[in-house]
Each structure stands twice: as structure tokens, then as C-alpha cells.
Scaffold this active site. Sequence first.
Site, PDB file in Angstrom:
ATOM      1  N   TYR A 205       0.881  -1.179   0.000  1.00  0.00           N
ATOM      2  CA  TYR A 205       0.000   0.000   0.000  1.00  0.00           C
ATOM      3  C   TYR A 205       0.916   1.226   0.000  1.00  0.00           C
ATOM      4  O   TYR A 205       1.713   1.407   0.925  1.00  0.00           O
ATOM      5  CB  TYR A 205      -0.860   0.033   1.251  1.00  0.00           C
ATOM      6  CG  TYR A 205      -1.994  -0.959   1.273  1.00  0.00           C
ATOM      7  CD1 TYR A 205      -1.796  -2.283   1.662  1.00  0.00           C
ATOM      8  CD2 TYR A 205      -3.285  -0.578   0.915  1.00  0.00           C
ATOM      9  CE1 TYR A 205      -2.846  -3.198   1.681  1.00  0.00           C
ATOM     10  CE2 TYR A 205      -4.340  -1.482   0.937  1.00  0.00           C
ATOM     11  CZ  TYR A 205      -4.109  -2.782   1.323  1.00  0.00           C
ATOM     12  OH  TYR A 205      -5.152  -3.683   1.340  1.00  0.00           O
ATOM     13  N   PRO A 297     -12.538  -0.171  -1.084  1.00  0.00           N
ATOM     14  CA  PRO A 297     -11.770  -1.424  -1.081  1.00  0.00           C
ATOM     15  C   PRO A 297     -10.390  -1.332  -0.425  1.00  0.00           C
ATOM     16  O   PRO A 297      -9.682  -2.329  -0.354  1.00  0.00           O
ATOM     17  CB  PRO A 297     -11.654  -1.775  -2.564  1.00  0.00           C
ATOM     18  CG  PRO A 297     -11.900  -0.527  -3.284  1.00  0.00           C
ATOM     19  CD  PRO A 297     -12.772   0.311  -2.437  1.00  0.00           C
ATOM     20  N   LYS A 301     -12.280  -5.436   2.412  1.00  0.00           N
ATOM     21  CA  LYS A 301     -13.313  -5.921   3.325  1.00  0.00           C
ATOM     22  C   LYS A 301     -14.628  -6.318   2.673  1.00  0.00           C
ATOM     23  O   LYS A 301     -15.391  -7.093   3.246  1.00  0.00           O
ATOM     24  CB  LYS A 301     -13.614  -4.836   4.375  1.00  0.00           C
ATOM     25  CG  LYS A 301     -12.476  -4.614   5.318  1.00  0.00           C
ATOM     26  CD  LYS A 301     -12.192  -5.866   6.144  1.00  0.00           C
ATOM     27  CE  LYS A 301     -10.766  -5.906   6.651  1.00  0.00           C
ATOM     28  NZ  LYS A 301     -10.300  -7.279   6.872  1.00  0.00           N
ATOM     29  N   TYR A 390      -7.234  -6.119   9.665  1.00  0.00           N
ATOM     30  CA  TYR A 390      -6.953  -6.558   8.295  1.00  0.00           C
ATOM     31  C   TYR A 390      -7.161  -8.067   8.127  1.00  0.00           C
ATOM     32  O   TYR A 390      -7.746  -8.504   7.137  1.00  0.00           O
ATOM     33  CB  TYR A 390      -5.521  -6.175   7.908  1.00  0.00           C
ATOM     34  CG  TYR A 390      -5.305  -6.153   6.406  1.00  0.00           C
ATOM     35  CD1 TYR A 390      -4.837  -7.277   5.728  1.00  0.00           C
ATOM     36  CD2 TYR A 390      -5.597  -5.015   5.654  1.00  0.00           C
ATOM     37  CE1 TYR A 390      -4.654  -7.267   4.357  1.00  0.00           C
ATOM     38  CE2 TYR A 390      -5.418  -4.999   4.283  1.00  0.00           C
ATOM     39  CZ  TYR A 390      -4.950  -6.129   3.642  1.00  0.00           C
ATOM     40  OH  TYR A 390      -4.793  -6.118   2.274  1.00  0.00           O
TER      41      TYR A 390
HETATM   42  P1  FAS Z   1     -22.269  -8.858  -5.597  1.00  0.00           P
HETATM   43  O1  FAS Z   1     -22.502  -7.517  -6.222  1.00  0.00           O
HETATM   44  O2  FAS Z   1     -20.947  -9.525  -5.774  1.00  0.00           O
HETATM   45  O3  FAS Z   1     -23.352  -9.903  -6.121  1.00  0.00           O
HETATM   46  C1  FAS Z   1     -24.698  -9.520  -6.325  1.00  0.00           C
HETATM   47  C2  FAS Z   1     -25.248 -10.364  -7.458  1.00  0.00           C
HETATM   48  O4  FAS Z   1     -26.641 -10.056  -7.622  1.00  0.00           O
HETATM   49  C3  FAS Z   1     -24.568 -10.036  -8.777  1.00  0.00           C
HETATM   50  O5  FAS Z   1     -24.143 -11.215  -9.410  1.00  0.00           O
HETATM   51  C4  FAS Z   1     -25.650  -9.325  -9.586  1.00  0.00           C
HETATM   52  O6  FAS Z   1     -25.547  -9.599 -10.966  1.00  0.00           O
HETATM   53  C5  FAS Z   1     -26.917  -9.927  -8.999  1.00  0.00           C
HETATM   54  N1  FAS Z   1     -28.118  -9.102  -9.139  1.00  0.00           N
HETATM   55  C6  FAS Z   1     -28.191  -7.756  -9.092  1.00  0.00           C
HETATM   56  N2  FAS Z   1     -29.467  -7.358  -9.285  1.00  0.00           N
HETATM   57  C7  FAS Z   1     -30.216  -8.495  -9.458  1.00  0.00           C
HETATM   58  C8  FAS Z   1     -31.590  -8.737  -9.699  1.00  0.00           C
HETATM   59  N3  FAS Z   1     -32.460  -7.746  -9.808  1.00  0.00           N
HETATM   60  N4  FAS Z   1     -31.998 -10.024  -9.839  1.00  0.00           N
HETATM   61  C9  FAS Z   1     -31.115 -11.046  -9.723  1.00  0.00           C
HETATM   62  N5  FAS Z   1     -29.788 -10.880  -9.498  1.00  0.00           N
HETATM   63  C10 FAS Z   1     -29.356  -9.612  -9.367  1.00  0.00           C
HETATM   64  N6  FAS Z   1     -14.081  -5.911  -2.375  1.00  0.00           N
HETATM   65  C11 FAS Z   1     -12.863  -6.199  -1.870  1.00  0.00           C
HETATM   66  O7  FAS Z   1     -12.798  -6.712  -0.754  1.00  0.00           O
HETATM   67  N7  FAS Z   1     -11.714  -5.898  -2.582  1.00  0.00           N
HETATM   68  C12 FAS Z   1     -11.765  -5.348  -3.842  1.00  0.00           C
HETATM   69  O8  FAS Z   1     -10.738  -5.090  -4.464  1.00  0.00           O
HETATM   70  C13 FAS Z   1     -13.018  -5.074  -4.423  1.00  0.00           C
HETATM   71  N8  FAS Z   1     -13.105  -4.568  -5.695  1.00  0.00           N
HETATM   72  C14 FAS Z   1     -14.355  -4.311  -6.230  1.00  0.00           C
HETATM   73  C15 FAS Z   1     -14.500  -3.804  -7.550  1.00  0.00           C
HETATM   74  C16 FAS Z   1     -15.775  -3.533  -8.086  1.00  0.00           C
HETATM   75  C17 FAS Z   1     -15.908  -3.006  -9.498  1.00  0.00           C
HETATM   76  C18 FAS Z   1     -16.929  -3.758  -7.296  1.00  0.00           C
HETATM   77  C19 FAS Z   1     -18.306  -3.452  -7.846  1.00  0.00           C
HETATM   78  C20 FAS Z   1     -16.804  -4.271  -6.011  1.00  0.00           C
HETATM   79  C21 FAS Z   1     -15.522  -4.554  -5.470  1.00  0.00           C
HETATM   80  N9  FAS Z   1     -15.357  -5.091  -4.188  1.00  0.00           N
HETATM   81  C22 FAS Z   1     -14.155  -5.360  -3.642  1.00  0.00           C
HETATM   82  C23 FAS Z   1     -16.481  -5.370  -3.388  1.00  0.00           C
HETATM   83  C24 FAS Z   1     -17.043  -6.685  -3.858  1.00  0.00           C
HETATM   84  O9  FAS Z   1     -16.043  -7.656  -3.816  1.00  0.00           O
HETATM   85  C25 FAS Z   1     -18.251  -6.956  -3.015  1.00  0.00           C
HETATM   86  O10 FAS Z   1     -18.026  -6.657  -1.655  1.00  0.00           O
HETATM   87  C26 FAS Z   1     -18.759  -8.363  -3.145  1.00  0.00           C
HETATM   88  O11 FAS Z   1     -18.929  -8.636  -4.507  1.00  0.00           O
HETATM   89  C27 FAS Z   1     -20.048  -8.457  -2.340  1.00  0.00           C
HETATM   90  O12 FAS Z   1     -20.672  -9.616  -2.687  1.00  0.00           O
HETATM   91  P2  FAS Z   1     -22.269  -9.638  -2.829  1.00  0.00           P
HETATM   92  O13 FAS Z   1     -22.863  -8.973  -1.667  1.00  0.00           O
HETATM   93  O14 FAS Z   1     -22.600 -11.055  -3.137  1.00  0.00           O
HETATM   94  O15 FAS Z   1     -22.614  -8.686  -4.054  1.00  0.00           O
HETATM   95  C1  PHB Z   2      -6.995  -7.055  -4.596  1.00  0.00           C
HETATM   96  O1  PHB Z   2      -7.868  -6.969  -5.498  1.00  0.00           O
HETATM   97  O2  PHB Z   2      -6.069  -7.897  -4.635  1.00  0.00           O
HETATM   98  C2  PHB Z   2      -7.080  -6.105  -3.441  1.00  0.00           C
HETATM   99  C3  PHB Z   2      -8.019  -5.079  -3.481  1.00  0.00           C
HETATM  100  C4  PHB Z   2      -8.106  -4.213  -2.412  1.00  0.00           C
HETATM  101  C5  PHB Z   2      -7.239  -4.364  -1.327  1.00  0.00           C
HETATM  102  C6  PHB Z   2      -6.304  -5.391  -1.302  1.00  0.00           C
HETATM  103  C7  PHB Z   2      -6.216  -6.266  -2.372  1.00  0.00           C
HETATM  104  O3  PHB Z   2      -7.317  -3.505  -0.290  1.00  0.00           O
END
Ligand code: FAS
Ligand code: PHB
Length: 399
Positions: A205, A297, A301, A390
Site C-alpha cells: 500500500y 476497497p 473488506k 486486516y
Molecule cells: P455482488 O454484487 O458480488 O453480487 C450480487 C449479485 O446479484 C450479482 O451477481 C448481480 O448480478 C446480482 N443481481 C443484481 N441485481 C439483481 C436482480 N435484480 N436479480 C437477480 N440478481 C441480481 N471488495 C474487496 O474486498 N476488494 C476489492 O478489491 C473489491 N473490488 C471491487 C471492484 C468492483 C468493481 C466492485 C463493484 C466491487 C468490489 N469489491 C471489492 C467489493 C465486492 O467484492 C463486493 O463486496 C462483493 O462482490 C459483495 O458480494 P455480494 O454482496 O454477493 O454482491
Molecule cells: C486485490 O484486489 O487484490 C485487493 C483489493 C483491495 C485491497 C487489497 C487487495 O485492499
Amino acid sequence: MARAIRTQVAIVGAGPAGLMLAYLLHRENIDSVVIENRSRDYVTHRVRAGVLEQGTVDLMAATGVGDRVKREGLIHHGIEIRFEGEGHRIALSDLTGGRAITIYGQQELVKDLIEARLETGRPLWFEVSEAHIEGIDAQAPLVRCVKDGERHEIHAEFIAGCDGFHGISRESLPAGLRRVYEREYPFGWVGILAEVAPSSDELIYAYHDRGFALHSLRTPELSRLYVQCDPHDTIDQWPDARIWDELHQRFAMPGGWVLREGPIVEKSITPMRSFVAEPMQHGRLFLAGDAAHIVPPTGAKGLNLAIADVRDLAASLVDRFRHGRSTALDGYSRRRLQHVWKVQHFSYWMTTMLHRFPEDRDGFQRQLQLGQLRYLVGSRAAQTSLAENYVGLIESGPA
Ligand code: FAS
Ligand code: PHB
């Protein structure tokens, strides 16, 4: 005329939350139907999180869905905080009695859980449309949707809204009951996957005057890197050369640390927000994961919080179905929000410590951040606090 199907729990969304909930319920012989509006190919290729907390991996191992993460996941015992050209290791495991993180792409977890679901033979419907939740205040809630051009009614005893930030579930709670807390940050992240061996064994980081940068990884051949950008940037403003140039500058160390470049095979821009919708339940509807909360992110978490939600919700539903007790279910939102806000604070703390804020004209915030970083790397107590957050806080579930 709609086709009717009956189940115990209707789950909207087949991301980590929905799929893990279905898996945990099935292990306890509780039936569910999972609906997802995207295709299987889309959800298994969506590049997102990469860090699993100790508790997430322990749950996967304890419930029989952890074989591949144990084989392929990369266990890390520390992270590096880098600023003013110096690297400082935070010895996560030494500071937390041996707890660690595991690097394992979110899409790999989703693949594992889809495989596990399909082995049960129970419904997992992809490419569903027009989903609509009804009757959450009654004894017989239902989810309407269209699948393969045909209308369906899923009659359930409970509905789990696991459909992420842009889903329908959160809006299905009575508007008068909902309270939303939100902060949007004045920056985003450009994230890349690069086909090159990681330049470091552990995550880095970096705090830099040009902005935050993060070195992560997916496998010994695949690097995952992020660079702070303007929240309104579009990906075409970030050609590969600009991304690598900013990464080189922000990770630079006088001792000549080398950042390896390689072909970028995926890049995207992630906005930054803190978001919590309260309550996480009403009547027969329960929210879990991004449907209820979003964290920046920086603390890695989001995914882990989603898993912690459904771990509690599954145990609470088992108590209700098996023993007829509703106490755990009634306390779900209260318990989860206590954990959510601790994690919100940690994610906010990491984010505000490590990112440059555009409005910091007089440099006051920059001096505060440098003071905070210098204190952190000089204090075992401060590092222990970072480490236990963490690797994942140990939270009590339903009694
Ligand atoms: P999700 O969003 O993963 O899953 C929800 C599901 O519901 C999806 O598949 C969607 O298509 C579906 N859905 C939506 N509307 C619907 C409907 N009307 N009918 C049926 N299905 C529907 N977290 C980290 O810890 N580290 C990261 O680096 C990180 N990077 C991320 C980058 C991006 C672009 C995003 C958007 C999130 C990121 N996150 C990251 C957070 C991410 O990992 C979420 O916390 C995680 O996907 C949460 O999981 P769910 O709650 O299952 O939601
Ligand atoms: C990863 O995508 O590997 C990732 C993202 C956010 C973090 C750490 C790792 O804080």
C-alpha cells in the site's frame, strides 16, 4: 399464467453472499432457490476482490468448500506500507497470534460455490429478469421473475436480498423505515490485471504525493495493481503507458525497487464510497452483502463482510427452521450492523490515511497523514490494531 415454485428461502443474487448462503443452508437441509440476472459466464469472469480474511477461509474449509482455496490460495503473513521512499512491513500474523490473509480471486470463490450449488441439483437460475419482491410483511412472501421468457413465482418463507449495490432488494424495504448513510470519496481506483510475475511477495500500500497505489496479486504469474484516479475519469483516459508510469512513480524507492511490467489483460475504474442502509431486515426480507453496505476497497473488506453476513443469517435461519426459535433472526440486523460499522471505520481509516485529497490545498491533511503513517510504523500498538482488522475481526454470531 405464472409457474409457481415453493421453497424455504428465496435468494436474490448469485454473488459471494447469495451463493455462500445457499451453500450453508443446503448443508443444513434447508431448501432455497437462487436467482441471478447475469449469465454464469459473466459472474465467473467478473474481476473484483482478491483478499480473503482468516475467518472466510476457515469457514470455507470447515464447510467443505475450501479444497481449492487451500490448494491454490496464497497465504500472506504481512503487508507493506510504503511512503517517502521507504517500505514498512506490518507483520500481520506475528501481531495476531498467527492469523493471516489468503490471496484468492473473488471469481474463483464464485466458481467454487456455483459448482457446489450445481452438485446439489437445487435451482440456480441465471439470466433471470424482471425480479420483484412482494409480501415481506405477510407470512408468505414471494419473488416474481421471468426466466427463459416464462413468468415464475417463487413462494418462500423468507427472502434473502443478496443482489449487490444495484439490486432490487434494498428498495423493497418500506421507504419510511430505511435510513441510508453515505460518503462518496473524491477519487476512484484504476485497477489492472497484468500477465507478469508480482514484483513483491506481499501486498504494498503506497502513499505518494501523486496519489495512492496498491500492488496486489492473483497468482505467481498474475499481478493485480491499482492507482488512485479522479472519480470522474474514464478508462480511455488511462492508456497502459500512463498506468505504468504512475505506478512506477508512486512505488519508487531510492534503493531501486523494480516494478515489473507486463501485458494488461483487464482494466477498470472502481468508484469509492462508504454506504450503509439500515435496517438489514424487515418482515421476511433479510439483506446481506453489498445490498446493504459498501466499503471503499482499501481495507479489502467488501467480500469478507458479505460472507460474515450470510454466515450469521444462515445460522439464524437454521435456528428458526430446526428449533422454531426466532430470537437469532430477530437480532440479525442489530448484530450485523455492529460489525458492519466497525469494518466501515477501518476501511474509512485506511482510505483517508493513504489517499491524497484534491481539496487539501494548504497541505494540512497531507501533514496529518504523514504524521499518522510515521506513528503507525513506529508503534506496535498501532500496527496490532491495523493487523487485527486486516486479518478480520472475530465477531460473535447468533447466540
Ligand atoms: P455482488 O454484487 O458480488 O453480487 C450480487 C449479485 O446479484 C450479482 O451477481 C448481480 O448480478 C446480482 N443481481 C443484481 N441485481 C439483481 C436482480 N435484480 N436479480 C437477480 N440478481 C441480481 N471488495 C474487496 O474486498 N476488494 C476489492 O478489491 C473489491 N473490488 C471491487 C471492484 C468492483 C468493481 C466492485 C463493484 C466491487 C468490489 N469489491 C471489492 C467489493 C465486492 O467484492 C463486493 O463486496 C462483493 O462482490 C459483495 O458480494 P455480494 O454482496 O454477493 O454482491
Ligand atoms: C486485490 O484486489 O487484490 C485487493 C483489493 C483491495 C485491497 C487489497 C487487495 O485492499
